[in-house]
Design a protein around this motif. Structure first.
Motif, mmCIF file in Angstrom:
data_model
loop_
_atom_site.group_PDB
_atom_site.id
_atom_site.type_symbol
_atom_site.label_atom_id
_atom_site.label_comp_id
_atom_site.label_asym_id
_atom_site.label_seq_id
_atom_site.Cartn_x
_atom_site.Cartn_y
_atom_site.Cartn_z
ATOM 1 N N ASN A 160 9.528 -25.093 107.186
ATOM 2 C CA ASN A 160 10.754 -24.425 107.634
ATOM 3 C C ASN A 160 10.766 -22.919 107.384
ATOM 4 O O ASN A 160 11.764 -22.252 107.624
ATOM 5 C CB ASN A 160 11.980 -25.068 106.971
ATOM 6 N N LYS A 161 9.653 -22.379 106.918
ATOM 7 C CA LYS A 161 9.595 -20.942 106.619
ATOM 8 C C LYS A 161 9.171 -20.137 107.857
ATOM 9 O O LYS A 161 8.593 -20.680 108.791
ATOM 10 C CB LYS A 161 8.630 -20.690 105.467
ATOM 11 N N LYS A 162 9.457 -18.850 107.808
ATOM 12 C CA LYS A 162 9.044 -17.964 108.902
ATOM 13 C C LYS A 162 7.521 -17.907 108.968
ATOM 14 O O LYS A 162 6.842 -17.887 107.947
ATOM 15 C CB LYS A 162 9.616 -16.561 108.672
ATOM 16 N N GLU A 219 13.344 -21.728 109.809
ATOM 17 C CA GLU A 219 14.116 -22.923 110.183
ATOM 18 C C GLU A 219 13.838 -23.411 111.611
ATOM 19 O O GLU A 219 14.478 -24.346 112.074
ATOM 20 C CB GLU A 219 15.632 -22.684 110.028
ATOM 21 N N GLN A 220 12.876 -22.786 112.312
ATOM 22 C CA GLN A 220 12.571 -23.249 113.677
ATOM 23 C C GLN A 220 11.850 -24.588 113.662
ATOM 24 O O GLN A 220 12.065 -25.436 114.531
ATOM 25 C CB GLN A 220 11.716 -22.215 114.405
ATOM 26 N N PHE A 221 10.988 -24.774 112.672
ATOM 27 C CA PHE A 221 10.278 -26.040 112.488
ATOM 28 C C PHE A 221 10.653 -26.628 111.131
ATOM 29 O O PHE A 221 11.031 -25.895 110.226
ATOM 30 C CB PHE A 221 8.758 -25.811 112.558
ATOM 31 N N PRO A 222 10.568 -27.941 110.989
ATOM 32 C CA PRO A 222 10.267 -28.943 112.019
ATOM 33 C C PRO A 222 11.470 -29.141 112.932
ATOM 34 O O PRO A 222 12.597 -28.819 112.565
ATOM 35 C CB PRO A 222 9.983 -30.202 111.200
ATOM 36 N N ASN A 223 11.224 -29.681 114.127
ATOM 37 C CA ASN A 223 12.310 -29.933 115.062
ATOM 38 C C ASN A 223 11.989 -31.152 115.922
ATOM 39 O O ASN A 223 10.904 -31.723 115.834
ATOM 40 C CB ASN A 223 12.597 -28.698 115.922
ATOM 41 N N ALA A 224 12.962 -31.523 116.738
ATOM 42 C CA ALA A 224 12.795 -32.692 117.613
ATOM 43 C C ALA A 224 12.819 -32.273 119.078
ATOM 44 O O ALA A 224 13.236 -33.041 119.941
ATOM 45 C CB ALA A 224 13.899 -33.710 117.331
ATOM 46 N N LEU A 276 7.976 -38.279 115.290
ATOM 47 C CA LEU A 276 8.747 -37.944 114.086
ATOM 48 C C LEU A 276 9.245 -36.503 114.125
ATOM 49 O O LEU A 276 10.414 -36.229 113.882
ATOM 50 C CB LEU A 276 7.893 -38.128 112.822
ATOM 51 N N ALA A 277 8.328 -35.570 114.416
ATOM 52 C CA ALA A 277 8.715 -34.162 114.366
ATOM 53 C C ALA A 277 7.653 -33.288 115.017
ATOM 54 O O ALA A 277 6.473 -33.636 115.044
ATOM 55 C CB ALA A 277 8.916 -33.719 112.911
ATOM 56 N N SER A 278 8.110 -32.167 115.513
ATOM 57 C CA SER A 278 7.215 -31.091 115.931
ATOM 58 C C SER A 278 7.154 -30.128 114.753
ATOM 59 O O SER A 278 8.202 -29.713 114.239
ATOM 60 C CB SER A 278 7.783 -30.403 117.176
ATOM 61 N N ILE A 279 5.947 -29.764 114.289
ATOM 62 C CA ILE A 279 5.864 -29.098 112.985
ATOM 63 C C ILE A 279 5.370 -27.650 113.011
ATOM 64 O O ILE A 279 5.710 -26.875 112.118
ATOM 65 C CB ILE A 279 4.993 -29.926 112.004
ATOM 66 N N TYR A 280 4.568 -27.263 113.994
ATOM 67 C CA TYR A 280 4.178 -25.854 114.102
ATOM 68 C C TYR A 280 3.474 -25.620 115.443
ATOM 69 O O TYR A 280 3.058 -26.557 116.116
ATOM 70 C CB TYR A 280 3.282 -25.393 112.944
#
Length: 431
Positions: free
Chosen positions: A274-276, A283-288, A104-108
């Motif tokens: 999505n926070k620093k 905005e670096q996470f979450p990502n695919a 689904l996502a990479s989160i941290y």
């Protein structure tokens, strides 16, 4: 006129009713608003993160069950056994082609921390742990999986060292008592265990001098730097710059799970992550990115296109129900529009209003474009470069915020051409 209304409208209404009946056979029923998430131990960061998801999702009237486990490996089994719908997974613990499970996502970021007893000399390489007593995480955990890879690369195994399968809390306790010499743990920097071990003067942390070499061998790993004092300036934690290896925490889902609930989960995941952060930019996470498992199709669409226009206008479940009923709504409007247009003159103004609304999304930028253009002639070289950066930033902002149908792309590209003209004008003056 009245006779004409009935002779036209009654057949259309009958046709609408028939269309409703036929298309209703193809509409998916609404999903059951319940999710079971496999986490990890209650002391771990997966569980704490899941509690945040639970709070946010239950505000959307979704029941959330949390299922504790030993970690990533056990979580995969819980998905395969249909005991969980979504699970936390340490990236790299399993390979591609897991039947029935998708990302689904990479989160941290989840760094690998290697702590060892302070005996008066530093340990700079993992190979120096040979012949030591080492905890590598409990059975079924992602920590154990990654630790075994790193130890194997350095020639360390049960034949030349003593390996223990303690969880993070037990390993810390044994390390502080002196019963073991070192411990591996994969965890967020927010973990209380990490902070306490870094603050303990009797415990040192291994700085991976060859972190980039590991990251080249294992594509799911990244080299990170933890700088002196970043965790606690007052206590100066850590007291030196540390090189870390890091994987990422991922969310995975069993295939066939509700696409509507997947979108809702990802909306909340984005809200949380999505926070620093200490290691991540805003905005670096979450990502695919860098997934070891195949991405779920709906998650891929969400990362590519974001919220639908319905989700931007309505609360999620209203938008979801409208989207589900579009098979009914579209033919209904198609059939009824001629009727409404003929008998309700107000509808004749709908299309001009729609056209004006779409074009206004483009034309609203022209005031700023005009001001940029008018200011060029009076500027010096230094200010022209600043103005050029403004034009480039404006272009990026327009690309991000201006979403219009294909039928209005002519006006959109005209706006882009005007920006090109301004850029060329500035560059000509600078040359």
């Amino acid at each position: 006129m009245k006779y004409k209304f009935f002779t036209i409208s009654i057949p259309i209404l009958l046709l609408v009713i028939a269309s409703f009946y036929v298309t209703s056979k193809f509409i998916k029923p609404p999903p059951k608003k319940e999710i079971t998430i496999a986490t990890g131990s209650k002391s771990g960061n997966y569980y704490k993160t899941a509690l945040i998801y639970k709070e946010l999702l239950e505000k959307e009237n979704v029941k959330v069950n949390l299922l504790t486990s030993a970690g990533s490996i056990e979580n995969i089994n819980l998905l395969k056994e249909n005991k969980a719908d979504i699970a936390f997974l340490q990236n790299g613990t399993i390979k591609n082609n897991q039947e029935g499970i998708k990302s689904l996502a990479s989160i941290y970021y989840e760094p690998l921390w290697v702590f060892y007893r302070n005996e008066g000399f530093p340990i700079n390489y993992v190979i120096q742990l040979i012949s030591k007593k080492i905890s590598i995480g409990r059975e079924g955990s992602g920590t154990k999986d990654l630790a075994l890879k790193v130890l194997k690369d350095n020639g360390i195994n049960q034949d030349n060292s003593q390996i223990f399968n303690y969880d993070a809390s037990k390993a810390r306790e044994e390390l502080e008592k002196g019963n073991i010499d070192a411990m591996f743990v994969v965890s967020s920097h927010k973990s209380d265990t990490i902070k306490e071990l870094l603050a303990n003067p009797k415990i040192n942390i291994l700085s991976f001098k060859r972190a980039k070499a590991y990251s080249r061998k294992y594509p799911f790993l990244e080299a990170l730097n933890l700088y002196e004092g970043t965790l606690d300036l007052y206590k100066n934690l850590p007291d030196e710059n540390i090189g870390l290896l890091s994987t990422t925490a991922n969310l995975v889902v069993k295939d066939g799970f509700s696409e509507e609930l997947i979108r809702l989960v990802l909306k909340k995941v984005k809200e949380v992550h999505n926070k620093k952060d200490l290691f991540a930019k805003a905005e670096q996470f979450p990502n695919a990115l860098n997934m070891q498992l195949e991405m779920h199709e709906e998650a891929q669409r969400y990362f590519e296109y974001g919220d639908t226009w319905l989700e931007k206008i309505f609360p999620y479940w209203i938008a979801s129900n409208i989207d589900r009923l579009k098979l009914l709504i579209i033919p209904l409007l198609t059939l009824l529009f001629p009727l409404f247009k003929g008998f309700f003159p107000l509808f004749k103004g709908f299309f001009p209003l729609y056209t004006w609304t779409m074009r206004s999304k483009i034309y609203r930028w022209y005031e700023e474009v005009k001001n940029l253009d008018n200011s060029i002639d009076s500027l010096e070289s230094k200010d022209l470069r600043v103005q050029l950066e403004k034009v480039q930033k404006l272009r990026q902002e327009i690309q991000k915020e201006t979403k219009v149908p294909l039928s209005f792309m002519g006006e959109y590209y005209n706006l882009q051409l005007h920006l090109d003209l301004i850029e060329n004008k500035i560059e000509k003056k600078l040359s």
